[in-house]
Design a protein around this motif. Structure first.
Motif, short mmCIF file in Angstrom:
data_model
loop_
_atom_site.label_atom_id
_atom_site.label_comp_id
_atom_site.label_asym_id
_atom_site.label_seq_id
_atom_site.Cartn_x
_atom_site.Cartn_y
_atom_site.Cartn_z
N ASP A 87 38.44 66.50 -65.56
CA ASP A 87 37.84 67.45 -64.62
C ASP A 87 38.82 67.87 -63.54
O ASP A 87 38.84 69.04 -63.12
N GLN A 88 39.64 66.93 -63.07
CA GLN A 88 40.61 67.27 -62.03
C GLN A 88 41.65 68.26 -62.53
O GLN A 88 41.99 69.22 -61.84
N VAL A 89 42.14 68.02 -63.77
CA VAL A 89 43.15 68.92 -64.33
C VAL A 89 42.57 70.31 -64.56
O VAL A 89 43.20 71.33 -64.24
N LEU B 55 34.12 68.17 -72.62
CA LEU B 55 32.94 67.41 -73.03
C LEU B 55 33.29 65.98 -73.45
O LEU B 55 32.53 65.05 -73.17
N LEU B 56 34.44 65.79 -74.11
CA LEU B 56 34.72 64.50 -74.74
C LEU B 56 35.72 63.62 -74.00
O LEU B 56 35.61 62.38 -74.06
N ALA B 57 36.71 64.22 -73.34
CA ALA B 57 37.87 63.44 -72.89
C ALA B 57 37.71 62.92 -71.46
O ALA B 57 37.29 63.65 -70.56
N ASP B 58 38.09 61.66 -71.26
CA ASP B 58 38.17 61.08 -69.92
C ASP B 58 39.41 61.59 -69.19
O ASP B 58 39.38 61.84 -67.99
N ARG B 59 40.48 61.72 -69.97
CA ARG B 59 41.77 62.09 -69.38
C ARG B 59 42.43 63.14 -70.25
O ARG B 59 42.15 63.24 -71.45
N HIS C 81 43.03 72.94 -79.03
CA HIS C 81 43.39 74.05 -78.15
C HIS C 81 42.18 74.48 -77.33
O HIS C 81 42.29 75.34 -76.46
N ASP C 82 41.03 73.87 -77.60
CA ASP C 82 39.76 74.29 -77.00
C ASP C 82 39.47 73.43 -75.76
O ASP C 82 39.13 72.24 -75.87
N LEU C 83 39.56 74.02 -74.59
CA LEU C 83 39.34 73.26 -73.35
C LEU C 83 37.90 72.81 -73.21
O LEU C 83 37.63 71.80 -72.55
N ALA C 84 36.96 73.52 -73.83
CA ALA C 84 35.56 73.10 -73.77
C ALA C 84 35.37 71.78 -74.51
O ALA C 84 34.53 70.95 -74.11
N VAL C 85 36.13 71.55 -75.56
CA VAL C 85 36.03 70.31 -76.33
C VAL C 85 36.48 69.13 -75.47
O VAL C 85 35.80 68.09 -75.40
N VAL C 86 37.63 69.26 -74.81
CA VAL C 86 38.10 68.14 -73.99
C VAL C 86 37.25 67.97 -72.73
O VAL C 86 37.08 66.84 -72.25
N LEU D 232 47.53 78.93 -66.36
CA LEU D 232 47.42 80.04 -67.31
C LEU D 232 46.41 79.72 -68.41
O LEU D 232 45.59 80.58 -68.77
N LEU D 233 46.45 78.50 -68.94
CA LEU D 233 45.49 78.10 -69.97
C LEU D 233 44.06 78.20 -69.45
O LEU D 233 43.18 78.75 -70.12
N VAL D 234 43.83 77.66 -68.27
CA VAL D 234 42.48 77.65 -67.70
C VAL D 234 42.01 79.06 -67.41
O VAL D 234 40.87 79.44 -67.71
N SER D 235 42.87 79.87 -66.83
CA SER D 235 42.48 81.24 -66.47
C SER D 235 42.22 82.08 -67.72
O SER D 235 41.34 82.94 -67.71
N SER D 236 42.94 81.80 -68.81
CA SER D 236 42.71 82.58 -70.03
C SER D 236 41.34 82.31 -70.62
O SER D 236 40.70 83.20 -71.19
N VAL D 237 40.85 81.07 -70.44
CA VAL D 237 39.51 80.74 -70.90
C VAL D 237 38.46 81.41 -70.02
O VAL D 237 37.47 81.96 -70.50
N LEU D 238 38.68 81.39 -68.73
CA LEU D 238 37.73 81.98 -67.78
C LEU D 238 37.60 83.48 -67.97
O LEU D 238 36.56 84.07 -67.69
#
Length: 259
Positions: free
Chosen positions: A238-240, A218-222, A211-216, A251-257
């Motif tokens: 990065d594009q997503v 750092l680690l995920a290509d896609r 559920h942690d966008l910072a984890v993906v 909503l997910l991205v804005s909630s982290v920001l």
């Protein structure tokens, strides 16, 4: 550059129409993607989004109701159970959120790593212990802790031990279920750095649920974003995250920001 131009032409894992129901409730519905050798795919979403159900179906912990899963060209749903178990010991690994679910708590640290080697045929005690010690060092566990039991370790050390146990046999595909969940922020950062280095050095293919966008980031290509059992958006990580198109992803991205 196309989405997969950095990866070989043939996918290691190819999934289509994957669906799992729990009575009237949908666990995941009509999920499809390709995973290439050396690629890391992140799957994100809130609790109940279907990401853990999807991971369980892919790893063989649950049986999907519909769909096809091809691993290295082989239809997993058509494989005999003995062959699936062999793959889980050799080609695959599963890193649990709670390391206690992936460790033998009554067995020493070295024994935990050695058991995985013995499962693939290793028998020479000295070689097994030597390789276990080498892998403990690779996950930053001191050699003099090789005979200690996991219960004597901190949560972060237990997670690193679980990673060593899983990777010692050189799997091609690793499933990770919230591998940094429940750890302190500083411990998370150290573990992520370790994982990133191991994935790169070993050329692992990885599916990581979090559920942690910072984890993906750092680690995920896609990245695949799930909501109510369905994939609502996917693309390069990065594009997503930098330019989300679906309202739920926004909503997910804005909630982290906003945190």
């Amino acid at each position: 550059m196309t989405l997969h131009s950095a990866f070989p032409a043939a996918p290691l894992l190819s999934v289509s129409g994957l669906t799992k129901r729990y009575g009237a409730r949908i666990g995941c519905a009509d999920v499809g993607f390709d995973l290439y050798p050396g690629e890391v795919l992140g799957i994100v979403g809130e609790s109940g989004s279907g990401k853990s159900t999807l991971l369980a179906c892919l790893a063989g912990h649950q049986v999907p109701d519909e769909g096809r899963i091809l691993y290295d060209g082989r239809d997993l749903r058509a494989l005999p159970e003995t062959e699936r178990r062999r793959l889980s010991r050799t080609d695959w690994a599963f890193v649990h959120q709670n390391p206690r679910d992936g460790l033998r708590m009554g067995v020493s640290a070295g024994g935990n790593v050695g058991e995985r080697l013995m499962a693939v045929g290793a028998r020479h005690y000295g070689q097994i212990r030597g390789k276990a010690a080498d892998w403990l060092g690779r996950v930053e566990i001191a050699a003099d802790r090789i005979d200690d039991r996991p219960s004597a370790f901190s949560g972060g050390m237990q997670q690193r031990l679980q990673i060593a146990r899983n990777l010692v046999t050189g799997p091609r595909l690793v499933f990770m279920d919230e591998p940094t969940g429940g750890l302190d922020v500083s411990v998370q950062a150290r573990l992520l750095d370790l994982l990133r280095g191991l994935v790169r050095d070993l050329g692992l293919s990885v599916i990581i649920v979090t559920h942690d966008l910072a984890v993906v980031r750092l680690l995920a290509d896609r990245l695949m974003v799930m909501k109510s059992g369905r994939v609502v958006e996917q693309g390069l990580t990065d594009q997503v995250l930098d330019d989300p198109q679906h309202a739920y992803t926004q909503l997910l991205v804005s909630s982290v920001l906003q945190v």
